[in-house]
Design a protein around this motif. Structure first.
Motif, PDB file in Angstrom:
ATOM      1  N   HIS A  72       0.841  -1.199   0.000  1.00  0.00           N
ATOM      2  CA  HIS A  72       0.000   0.000   0.000  1.00  0.00           C
ATOM      3  C   HIS A  72       0.875   1.248   0.000  1.00  0.00           C
ATOM      4  O   HIS A  72       0.673   2.178   0.770  1.00  0.00           O
ATOM      5  N   GLY A  73       1.871   1.227  -0.867  1.00  0.00           N
ATOM      6  CA  GLY A  73       2.734   2.389  -1.009  1.00  0.00           C
ATOM      7  C   GLY A  73       4.203   2.092  -0.793  1.00  0.00           C
ATOM      8  O   GLY A  73       5.057   2.912  -1.146  1.00  0.00           O
ATOM      9  N   THR A  74       4.520   0.933  -0.199  1.00  0.00           N
ATOM     10  CA  THR A  74       5.922   0.571   0.004  1.00  0.00           C
ATOM     11  C   THR A  74       6.130  -0.893  -0.370  1.00  0.00           C
ATOM     12  O   THR A  74       5.176  -1.661  -0.462  1.00  0.00           O
ATOM     13  N   PRO A  86      -1.140   3.907   5.447  1.00  0.00           N
ATOM     14  CA  PRO A  86      -1.801   5.156   5.052  1.00  0.00           C
ATOM     15  C   PRO A  86      -3.077   5.466   5.838  1.00  0.00           C
ATOM     16  O   PRO A  86      -3.427   6.637   5.990  1.00  0.00           O
ATOM     17  N   TYR A  87      -3.755   4.440   6.321  1.00  0.00           N
ATOM     18  CA  TYR A  87      -4.931   4.699   7.148  1.00  0.00           C
ATOM     19  C   TYR A  87      -4.541   5.166   8.546  1.00  0.00           C
ATOM     20  O   TYR A  87      -5.315   5.843   9.226  1.00  0.00           O
ATOM     21  N   LEU A  88      -3.363   4.783   9.001  1.00  0.00           N
ATOM     22  CA  LEU A  88      -2.882   5.214  10.315  1.00  0.00           C
ATOM     23  C   LEU A  88      -2.376   6.648  10.286  1.00  0.00           C
ATOM     24  O   LEU A  88      -2.492   7.382  11.268  1.00  0.00           O
ATOM     25  N   THR A  89      -1.805   7.047   9.159  1.00  0.00           N
ATOM     26  CA  THR A  89      -1.242   8.400   9.032  1.00  0.00           C
ATOM     27  C   THR A  89      -2.168   9.345   8.278  1.00  0.00           C
ATOM     28  O   THR A  89      -1.930  10.557   8.270  1.00  0.00           O
ATOM     29  N   LEU A 145     -10.093   3.565  -1.303  1.00  0.00           N
ATOM     30  CA  LEU A 145      -8.897   2.746  -1.524  1.00  0.00           C
ATOM     31  C   LEU A 145      -7.639   3.582  -1.308  1.00  0.00           C
ATOM     32  O   LEU A 145      -7.639   4.800  -1.505  1.00  0.00           O
ATOM     33  N   ILE A 146      -6.576   2.894  -0.960  1.00  0.00           N
ATOM     34  CA  ILE A 146      -5.268   3.539  -0.860  1.00  0.00           C
ATOM     35  C   ILE A 146      -4.663   3.620  -2.259  1.00  0.00           C
ATOM     36  O   ILE A 146      -4.572   2.612  -2.954  1.00  0.00           O
ATOM     37  N   PRO A 147      -4.274   4.803  -2.720  1.00  0.00           N
ATOM     38  CA  PRO A 147      -3.740   4.941  -4.077  1.00  0.00           C
ATOM     39  C   PRO A 147      -2.522   4.060  -4.317  1.00  0.00           C
ATOM     40  O   PRO A 147      -1.593   4.030  -3.509  1.00  0.00           O
ATOM     41  N   ARG A 148      -2.547   3.326  -5.433  1.00  0.00           N
ATOM     42  CA  ARG A 148      -1.406   2.478  -5.804  1.00  0.00           C
ATOM     43  C   ARG A 148      -1.449   2.114  -7.287  1.00  0.00           C
ATOM     44  O   ARG A 148      -0.762   1.202  -7.719  1.00  0.00           O
ATOM     45  N   SER A 149      -2.259   2.796  -8.073  1.00  0.00           N
ATOM     46  CA  SER A 149      -2.459   2.405  -9.460  1.00  0.00           C
ATOM     47  C   SER A 149      -1.242   2.711 -10.330  1.00  0.00           C
ATOM     48  O   SER A 149      -0.657   3.799 -10.237  1.00  0.00           O
ATOM     49  N   PRO A 150      -0.853   1.773 -11.201  1.00  0.00           N
ATOM     50  CA  PRO A 150       0.229   2.060 -12.154  1.00  0.00           C
ATOM     51  C   PRO A 150      -0.148   3.135 -13.169  1.00  0.00           C
ATOM     52  O   PRO A 150       0.717   3.621 -13.902  1.00  0.00           O
ATOM     53  N   ILE A 151      -1.428   3.508 -13.198  1.00  0.00           N
ATOM     54  CA  ILE A 151      -1.837   4.609 -14.075  1.00  0.00           C
ATOM     55  C   ILE A 151      -1.046   5.873 -13.739  1.00  0.00           C
ATOM     56  O   ILE A 151      -0.867   6.747 -14.587  1.00  0.00           O
TER      57      ILE A 151
END
Length: 297
Positions: free
Chosen positions: A27-29, A82-85, A102-108
C-alpha cells in the motif's frame, strides 16, 4: 520503550519489528525500511525526506507513546499505514486517505507522469476520471494538464467527501469537479478527450484470498463479480458515447485482464507495459470501441 528515544531509534526498531512480522507490504511501500519511515515521519509532522541531523532528535514521551500505539495497530491489527497516518503518495503528491476510499497504488500514475504519451495526440481539454475514490487520479491529471478541466465521479458519497478534501488540499476547485454518479449515469452531457478509470475489478476468487490489510478497504471499491469485470463491461459499452473523435479510454483491470482478453479475443486492447511495475491496464480508442461495440452488447 525506554531505550527508544530518537527518530533514528524508532525507524530502526520499527523496521526490525516489521521484518519479523507477517504484515503485507503493498500500500505504497515494498520494504520494511520505507514502511517504517512512512509510518513514523508523518505522525511527527515531518516530510519523508528529512535532513540527517533530524535523525538523532529526541522524541517527547507523548510522541513515543503515539508511535508505539500506531506500530502496534500496524503489526497486530494489520491496519495499512496510510490509514494510520491519513497520508498516501501518488504521482509525487500527498493525498488524504481514510477507510472510506482505496489507498492509491495504481500504475496509471506512471502514465500520468508521462502525460499519457504517446496515447494522446494533443493536449486534452476535458478528462473524466471514473470511480475516482480519493480523487488522486483526477487531481494528478489536473497537475499534469493545468489547462484541462477534470470531472471525477464515484458512486460513493463518502468517497466523494474524501475527494473533496483532496480537491481543497490541492486548491483544485476551479479545475476539478466531483460528481456523484454510478459510472456514466449522472455524467454531464458532454464528451471527453480522455476517460481514465481504476474501477473495482477483483474477482470472487481473489476477494477470498486478499491479505488482511485489504479488509480495511471498502469492498465496494474492490469486488466486481465472478470474473471481476462487472463494471468494466459497462464502461466498455458506454464509454464511446462520452468520448470525442480520437478520444481514448484508459482502464485498469488488474489480474482480471486474463478474463477480459479471453472473453473478448477480437477486441484490440492495447495492454500497457510499465517501467516501474504493474499490469492489467489497457487503452482503447473511441473508433475501436465503435467498431467492436457489438461485442459488449
Amino acid at each position: 520503550m525506554e531505550n527508544l528515544r530518537t527518530i533514528q531509534d524508532f525507524i530502526r526498531w520499527t523496521t526490525t519489528q516489521l521484518s519479523l512480522s507477517d504484515i503485507y507490504l503493498g500500500h505504497g511501500t515494498d520494504n520494511p525500511i520505507d514502511e517504517a519511515k512512512q509510518l513514523i515521519l508523518p505522525v511527527l509532522g515531518l516530510p519523508l525526506l528529512i535532513p540527517a541531523e533530524f535523525y538523532p532528535a529526541n522524541l517527547t514521551n507523548a510522541e513515543r507513546q503515539q508511535l508505539f500505539d500506531l506500530i502496534q495497530k500496524r503489526i497486530e491489527d494489520r491496519v495499512p499505514t496510510p490509514y494510520l497516518t491519513n497520508q498516501a503518495w501518488f504521482c509525487g503528491h500527498s493525498f488524504y486517505v481514510d477507510e472510506r476510499v482505496l489507498i492509491p497504488r495504481s500504475p496509471i500514475g506512471e502514465l500520468i507522469s508521462y502525460k499519457f504519451q504517446p496515447l494522446l495526440s494533443s493536449q486534452p481539454a476535458n478528462i473524466l476520471d471514473l470511480c475516482t475514490g480519493s480523487g488522486c487520479i483526477g487531481i494528478a491529471c489536473a497537475y499534469a494538464f493545468p489547462q484541462t478541466q477534470v470531472d471525477i465521479t464515484d458512486i460513493s458519497l463518502e468517497a466523494l467527501d474524501v475527494a473533496q478534501t483532496n480537491i481543497d488540499l490541492h486548491e483544485m476547485g476551479n479545475q476539478v469537479t466531483p460528481i456523484l454518479s454510478d459510472l456514466f449515469n449522472a455524467v454531464p452531457a458532454k464528451q471527453y478527450d480522455l476517460i481514465v478509470s481504476n474501477p473495482p475489478y477483483v474477482d470472487d476468487e481473489d476477494m477470498s484470498d486478499l491479505p488482511e490489510e485489504f479488509l480495511y478497504e471498502p469492498k465496494l471499491a474492490l469486488e466486481a463479480g465472478f470474473d471481476g469485470l462487472d463494471l468494466v463491461k459497462r464502461i466498455l459499452l458506454d464509454a464511446v458515447d462520452y468520448l470525442l473523435p480520437n478520444g481514448i479510454l484508459v482502464c485498469e483491470v488488474g489480474n482480471s485482464w486474463v478474463s477480459l482478453q479471453d472473453q473478448y479475443p477480437d477486441v484490440p486492447f492495447n495492454w500497457i507495459e510499465f517501467e516501474h511495475g504493474g499490469l492489467g491496464v489497457f487503452s482503447i480508442t473511441r473508433e475501436e470501441l465503435i467498431k467492436y461495440r457489438y461485442c459488449f452488447e
